[in-house]
Scaffold this motif. Sequence first.
Motif, PDB file in Angstrom:
ATOM      1  N   THR A  61       0.812  -1.223   0.000  1.00  0.00           N
ATOM      2  CA  THR A  61       0.000   0.000   0.000  1.00  0.00           C
ATOM      3  C   THR A  61       0.840   1.265   0.000  1.00  0.00           C
ATOM      4  OG1 THR A  61      -0.121  -0.034   2.413  1.00  0.00           O
ATOM      5  CG2 THR A  61      -1.908  -1.133   1.203  1.00  0.00           C
ATOM      6  N   GLN A  62       2.157   1.126   0.091  1.00  0.00           N
ATOM      7  CA  GLN A  62       3.057   2.271   0.040  1.00  0.00           C
ATOM      8  C   GLN A  62       4.310   1.877  -0.736  1.00  0.00           C
ATOM      9  OE1 GLN A  62       3.742   3.252   4.197  1.00  0.00           O
ATOM     10  NE2 GLN A  62       2.228   4.895   4.062  1.00  0.00           N
ATOM     11  N   VAL A  63       4.936   2.874  -1.360  1.00  0.00           N
ATOM     12  CA  VAL A  63       6.222   2.657  -2.011  1.00  0.00           C
ATOM     13  C   VAL A  63       7.209   3.688  -1.481  1.00  0.00           C
ATOM     14  CG1 VAL A  63       5.339   1.632  -4.132  1.00  0.00           C
ATOM     15  CG2 VAL A  63       5.565   4.084  -3.988  1.00  0.00           C
ATOM     16  N   GLU A  64       8.441   3.274  -1.318  1.00  0.00           N
ATOM     17  CA  GLU A  64       9.487   4.206  -0.941  1.00  0.00           C
ATOM     18  C   GLU A  64      10.267   4.542  -2.203  1.00  0.00           C
ATOM     19  OE1 GLU A  64      13.507   4.429   1.703  1.00  0.00           O
ATOM     20  OE2 GLU A  64      11.830   3.303   2.531  1.00  0.00           O
ATOM     21  N   ALA A  65      10.190   5.792  -2.616  1.00  0.00           N
ATOM     22  CA  ALA A  65      10.807   6.225  -3.859  1.00  0.00           C
ATOM     23  C   ALA A  65      11.987   7.141  -3.574  1.00  0.00           C
ATOM     24  CB  ALA A  65       9.792   6.949  -4.727  1.00  0.00           C
ATOM     25  N   TYR A  66      13.011   7.024  -4.408  1.00  0.00           N
ATOM     26  CA  TYR A  66      14.160   7.915  -4.295  1.00  0.00           C
ATOM     27  C   TYR A  66      14.066   8.953  -5.409  1.00  0.00           C
ATOM     28  CZ  TYR A  66      18.833   9.806  -4.354  1.00  0.00           C
ATOM     29  OH  TYR A  66      19.895  10.669  -4.315  1.00  0.00           O
ATOM     30  N   PHE A  67      14.200  10.209  -5.029  1.00  0.00           N
ATOM     31  CA  PHE A  67      14.182  11.307  -5.978  1.00  0.00           C
ATOM     32  C   PHE A  67      15.557  11.953  -6.006  1.00  0.00           C
ATOM     33  CE2 PHE A  67       9.822  10.763  -4.696  1.00  0.00           C
ATOM     34  CZ  PHE A  67       9.143  10.837  -5.891  1.00  0.00           C
ATOM     35  N   PRO A  68      16.263  11.879  -7.137  1.00  0.00           N
ATOM     36  CA  PRO A  68      17.547  12.577  -7.247  1.00  0.00           C
ATOM     37  C   PRO A  68      17.348  14.086  -7.098  1.00  0.00           C
ATOM     38  CG  PRO A  68      17.302  10.958  -8.987  1.00  0.00           C
ATOM     39  CD  PRO A  68      15.963  11.083  -8.301  1.00  0.00           C
ATOM     40  N   TRP A 125      10.726  17.613  -8.344  1.00  0.00           N
ATOM     41  CA  TRP A 125       9.914  16.514  -8.852  1.00  0.00           C
ATOM     42  C   TRP A 125       8.466  16.785  -8.472  1.00  0.00           C
ATOM     43  CZ3 TRP A 125      11.836  12.799 -11.989  1.00  0.00           C
ATOM     44  CH2 TRP A 125      13.225  12.687 -12.048  1.00  0.00           C
ATOM     45  N   TYR A 126       7.574  16.720  -9.456  1.00  0.00           N
ATOM     46  CA  TYR A 126       6.158  17.012  -9.252  1.00  0.00           C
ATOM     47  C   TYR A 126       5.317  15.749  -9.410  1.00  0.00           C
ATOM     48  CZ  TYR A 126       7.585  21.850 -10.017  1.00  0.00           C
ATOM     49  OH  TYR A 126       8.201  23.066  -9.925  1.00  0.00           O
ATOM     50  N   ASP A 127       4.275  15.618  -8.597  1.00  0.00           N
ATOM     51  CA  ASP A 127       3.310  14.545  -8.758  1.00  0.00           C
ATOM     52  C   ASP A 127       2.527  14.801 -10.040  1.00  0.00           C
ATOM     53  OD1 ASP A 127       1.715  12.228  -7.681  1.00  0.00           O
ATOM     54  OD2 ASP A 127       0.139  13.754  -7.834  1.00  0.00           O
ATOM     55  N   PHE A 128       2.395  13.788 -10.875  1.00  0.00           N
ATOM     56  CA  PHE A 128       1.724  13.950 -12.166  1.00  0.00           C
ATOM     57  C   PHE A 128       0.272  14.369 -12.019  1.00  0.00           C
ATOM     58  CE2 PHE A 128      -0.704  12.048 -15.717  1.00  0.00           C
ATOM     59  CZ  PHE A 128      -0.170  12.784 -16.761  1.00  0.00           C
ATOM     60  N   GLU A 129      -0.451  13.776 -11.088  1.00  0.00           N
ATOM     61  CA  GLU A 129      -1.881  14.067 -10.944  1.00  0.00           C
ATOM     62  C   GLU A 129      -2.156  15.378 -10.219  1.00  0.00           C
ATOM     63  OE1 GLU A 129      -4.276  10.902  -9.484  1.00  0.00           O
ATOM     64  OE2 GLU A 129      -3.540   9.499 -10.992  1.00  0.00           O
ATOM     65  N   SER A 130      -1.524  15.590  -9.069  1.00  0.00           N
ATOM     66  CA  SER A 130      -1.826  16.781  -8.273  1.00  0.00           C
ATOM     67  C   SER A 130      -0.987  17.989  -8.678  1.00  0.00           C
ATOM     68  CB  SER A 130      -1.604  16.505  -6.790  1.00  0.00           C
ATOM     69  OG  SER A 130      -0.219  16.360  -6.518  1.00  0.00           O
ATOM     70  N   GLN A 131       0.104  17.763  -9.385  1.00  0.00           N
ATOM     71  CA  GLN A 131       1.040  18.799  -9.819  1.00  0.00           C
ATOM     72  C   GLN A 131       1.688  19.525  -8.644  1.00  0.00           C
ATOM     73  OE1 GLN A 131      -1.090  21.217 -12.644  1.00  0.00           O
ATOM     74  NE2 GLN A 131      -1.399  19.512 -14.024  1.00  0.00           N
ATOM     75  N   LYS A 132       1.726  18.880  -7.497  1.00  0.00           N
ATOM     76  CA  LYS A 132       2.392  19.439  -6.321  1.00  0.00           C
ATOM     77  C   LYS A 132       3.810  18.899  -6.239  1.00  0.00           C
ATOM     78  CE  LYS A 132      -1.827  20.022  -3.688  1.00  0.00           C
ATOM     79  NZ  LYS A 132      -2.560  19.678  -2.494  1.00  0.00           N
ATOM     80  N   VAL A 133       4.692  19.656  -5.606  1.00  0.00           N
ATOM     81  CA  VAL A 133       6.082  19.233  -5.452  1.00  0.00           C
ATOM     82  C   VAL A 133       6.157  18.044  -4.504  1.00  0.00           C
ATOM     83  CG1 VAL A 133       8.375  19.921  -4.625  1.00  0.00           C
ATOM     84  CG2 VAL A 133       6.976  21.547  -5.914  1.00  0.00           C
ATOM     85  N   ILE A 134       6.815  16.974  -4.944  1.00  0.00           N
ATOM     86  CA  ILE A 134       7.030  15.802  -4.099  1.00  0.00           C
ATOM     87  C   ILE A 134       8.371  15.925  -3.393  1.00  0.00           C
ATOM     88  CG2 ILE A 134       7.378  13.305  -4.056  1.00  0.00           C
ATOM     89  CD1 ILE A 134       5.647  13.101  -6.525  1.00  0.00           C
ATOM     90  N   ALA A 135       9.392  16.341  -4.154  1.00  0.00           N
ATOM     91  CA  ALA A 135      10.745  16.431  -3.597  1.00  0.00           C
ATOM     92  C   ALA A 135      11.504  17.544  -4.302  1.00  0.00           C
ATOM     93  CB  ALA A 135      11.480  15.113  -3.763  1.00  0.00           C
ATOM     94  N   SER A 136      12.433  18.150  -3.585  1.00  0.00           N
ATOM     95  CA  SER A 136      13.252  19.202  -4.186  1.00  0.00           C
ATOM     96  C   SER A 136      14.743  18.989  -3.933  1.00  0.00           C
ATOM     97  CB  SER A 136      12.816  20.576  -3.667  1.00  0.00           C
ATOM     98  OG  SER A 136      12.953  20.623  -2.265  1.00  0.00           O
ATOM     99  N   ILE A 175       3.432   8.473 -10.444  1.00  0.00           N
ATOM    100  CA  ILE A 175       4.221   9.017 -11.546  1.00  0.00           C
ATOM    101  C   ILE A 175       4.656  10.414 -11.148  1.00  0.00           C
ATOM    102  CG2 ILE A 175       4.214   9.720 -13.965  1.00  0.00           C
ATOM    103  CD1 ILE A 175       2.020   7.628 -14.417  1.00  0.00           C
ATOM    104  N   ALA A 176       5.943  10.708 -11.371  1.00  0.00           N
ATOM    105  CA  ALA A 176       6.471  12.038 -11.060  1.00  0.00           C
ATOM    106  C   ALA A 176       7.086  12.633 -12.324  1.00  0.00           C
ATOM    107  CB  ALA A 176       7.523  11.950  -9.960  1.00  0.00           C
ATOM    108  N   ILE A 177       7.002  13.948 -12.418  1.00  0.00           N
ATOM    109  CA  ILE A 177       7.562  14.680 -13.546  1.00  0.00           C
ATOM    110  C   ILE A 177       8.712  15.542 -13.032  1.00  0.00           C
ATOM    111  CG2 ILE A 177       7.074  16.296 -15.427  1.00  0.00           C
ATOM    112  CD1 ILE A 177       5.465  13.648 -15.516  1.00  0.00           C
TER     113      ILE A 177
END
Length: 97
Positions: free
Chosen positions: A35-42, A46-57, A73-75
């Motif tokens: 039910t959760q994923v741990e993602a690494y953002f270089p 990085w923005y969430d594709f659906e909400s367009q909010k910043v996930i990581a900076s 999905i992140a952009i």
Amino acid sequence: MWCRFPSDPATYDIDSQFLLGPAVMVMPALYQGQTQVEAYFPAGLWYDFESQKVIASTAERVTLDAPIDHINIAIRGGHILPCQVANLTTTSREQLE
């Protein structure tokens, strides 16, 4: 991940997320009941594709919810991702809205 970010050693052993081109990162839930994923953002925005909010900076690991009907999905900031239904003319597009 390590192909796009060779100077970031944290990306060397990541096998649970991947990039589509230089800007789209996919972080799926890979295991039954997960039910959760741990993602690494270089480093970078990085923005969430659906909400367009910043996930990581900054270069960081973030825990994301992963319900059964959603793939995270992140952009990557600084990139343009066209998202429009294809049509032959702009007039056709306006009629769909």
